[in-house]
Design a protein around this motif. Structure first.
Motif, PDB file in Angstrom:
ATOM      1  N   VAL A   1       0.875  -1.166   0.000  1.00 41.90           N
ATOM      2  CA  VAL A   1       0.000   0.000   0.000  1.00 41.90           C
ATOM      3  C   VAL A   1       0.913   1.216   0.000  1.00 41.90           C
ATOM      4  N   LYS A   2       0.750   2.075  -0.994  1.00 43.07           N
ATOM      5  CA  LYS A   2       1.584   3.269  -1.125  1.00 43.07           C
ATOM      6  C   LYS A   2       0.745   4.502  -0.846  1.00 43.07           C
ATOM      7  N   SER A   3       1.385   5.629  -0.827  1.00 43.38           N
ATOM      8  CA  SER A   3       0.739   6.934  -0.645  1.00 43.38           C
ATOM      9  C   SER A   3      -0.024   7.034   0.665  1.00 43.38           C
ATOM     10  N   LEU A   4       0.550   6.475   1.738  1.00 45.02           N
ATOM     11  CA  LEU A   4      -0.056   6.582   3.062  1.00 45.02           C
ATOM     12  C   LEU A   4       0.523   7.784   3.800  1.00 45.02           C
ATOM     13  N   ARG A   5      -0.296   8.379   4.642  1.00 46.32           N
ATOM     14  CA  ARG A   5       0.158   9.504   5.460  1.00 46.32           C
ATOM     15  C   ARG A   5       1.054   8.949   6.574  1.00 46.32           C
ATOM     16  N   PRO A   6       2.243   9.522   6.753  1.00 46.49           N
ATOM     17  CA  PRO A   6       3.127   9.063   7.836  1.00 46.49           C
ATOM     18  C   PRO A   6       2.445   9.210   9.204  1.00 46.49           C
ATOM     19  N   GLY A   7       2.810   8.344  10.133  1.00 48.21           N
ATOM     20  CA  GLY A   7       2.242   8.369  11.484  1.00 48.21           C
ATOM     21  C   GLY A   7       1.893   6.967  11.951  1.00 48.21           C
ATOM     22  N   ARG A   8       1.219   6.888  13.103  1.00 49.75           N
ATOM     23  CA  ARG A   8       0.836   5.584  13.658  1.00 49.75           C
ATOM     24  C   ARG A   8      -0.462   5.099  13.037  1.00 49.75           C
ATOM     25  N   ILE A   9      -0.460   3.805  12.681  1.00 47.08           N
ATOM     26  CA  ILE A   9      -1.667   3.169  12.153  1.00 47.08           C
ATOM     27  C   ILE A   9      -1.885   1.842  12.867  1.00 47.08           C
ATOM     28  N   ALA A  10      -3.133   1.391  12.856  1.00 42.00           N
ATOM     29  CA  ALA A  10      -3.481   0.062  13.364  1.00 42.00           C
ATOM     30  C   ALA A  10      -3.844  -0.800  12.170  1.00 42.00           C
ATOM     31  N   VAL A  11      -3.354  -2.048  12.177  1.00 39.27           N
ATOM     32  CA  VAL A  11      -3.635  -2.988  11.087  1.00 39.27           C
ATOM     33  C   VAL A  11      -4.472  -4.127  11.633  1.00 39.27           C
ATOM     34  N   ARG A  12      -5.580  -4.400  10.967  1.00 41.27           N
ATOM     35  CA  ARG A  12      -6.484  -5.493  11.330  1.00 41.27           C
ATOM     36  C   ARG A  12      -6.595  -6.415  10.123  1.00 41.27           C
ATOM     37  N   VAL A  13      -6.369  -7.737  10.326  1.00 45.67           N
ATOM     38  CA  VAL A  13      -6.388  -8.714   9.236  1.00 45.67           C
ATOM     39  C   VAL A  13      -7.472  -9.745   9.501  1.00 45.67           C
ATOM     40  N   GLU A  14      -8.189 -10.121   8.452  1.00 48.52           N
ATOM     41  CA  GLU A  14      -9.181 -11.198   8.526  1.00 48.52           C
ATOM     42  C   GLU A  14      -8.845 -12.239   7.469  1.00 48.52           C
ATOM     43  N   VAL A  15      -8.544 -13.457   7.920  1.00 47.72           N
ATOM     44  CA  VAL A  15      -8.292 -14.589   7.033  1.00 47.72           C
ATOM     45  C   VAL A  15      -9.199 -15.718   7.516  1.00 47.72           C
ATOM     46  N   PRO A  16      -9.998 -16.316   6.618  1.00 47.37           N
ATOM     47  CA  PRO A  16     -10.886 -17.402   7.043  1.00 47.37           C
ATOM     48  C   PRO A  16     -10.108 -18.505   7.757  1.00 47.37           C
ATOM     49  N   GLY A  17     -10.658 -18.942   8.923  1.00 46.59           N
ATOM     50  CA  GLY A  17     -10.033 -20.015   9.699  1.00 46.59           C
ATOM     51  C   GLY A  17      -8.955 -19.523  10.660  1.00 46.59           C
TER      52      GLY A  17
END
Length: 191
Positions: A145-161
């Motif tokens: 993922v490009k062109s993100l604003r610098p700073g703190r982010i939270a990442v949430r992932v959903e994968v079946p199972g």
């Protein structure tokens, strides 16, 4: 006076007639695109935009300059792969249009027990203010993922199972790409 309108008034009269006939006065837009050090950005894309429509686009030249044609569109979106896009008014910009250096992210979803990279699913990114972006597809080769604003982010992932637990917090720096592995725990099938 001879009965002829001076040239300036004739031009003004023509604009008024155009406004009366079309309901809009068309005007071009131009500007100079620079980075935070006021150096010109070559190859930035400047596009006329209006709500969900995109009009003509042009790339900035070696001096960071763009000139777009006359249009009734009121905004210009300026973007470059290494910078955060901005939207400005479709006028001749008096001051330079400054783009902020973007941050990048490469995400991998990993099976916590085996260490294997998982090939599917989706992930979302949330900023400290709560704005959520996504979903982005999870890929075994990593998802960029490009062109993100610098700073703190939270990442949430959903994968079946699989189950993630708490979001993963990551700091993104301008001009850098950050690699993130989110470890997921396999969920036992219901009996």
């Amino acid at each position: 006076m001879t009965g002829r309108l001076p040239v300036v008034r004739a031009g003004l009269l023509l604009s008024v007639v155009c406004l009366a006939v079309t309901g809009t006065i068309l005007a071009g837009s131009s500007g100079v695109v620079v980075d935070s050090r006021f150096l010109p950005i070559t190859g930035a894309e400047a596009c006329l935009v209006e709500e969900d429509r995109t009009g003509p686009c042009i790339l900035t030249d070696g001096g960071g300059e763009y000139v777009l044609p006359d249009s009734e569109m009121t905004r210009v979106r300026i973007s470059h792969r290494n910078y955060i896009p901005v939207v400005v008014s479709a006028v001749d910009q008096v001051k330079p249009v400054m783009l902020e250096r973007a941050a990048g992210l490469v995400l991998f979803a990993v099976n916590d027990s085996t260490g294997d990279v998982l090939p599917g699913g989706e992930f979302w990114i949330s900023g400290a203010g709560g704005a959520r972006n996504g979903p982005f597809p999870v890929s075994a080769g990593g998802t960029r993922v490009k062109s993100l604003r610098p700073g703190r982010i939270a990442v949430r992932v959903e994968v079946p199972g699989f189950h993630q637990g708490d979001p993963v917090w990551v700091g993104l720096d301008a001009g850098l790409e950050t690699r993130v592995e989110v470890r997921l725990v396999a969920v036992s099938p219901a009996r």
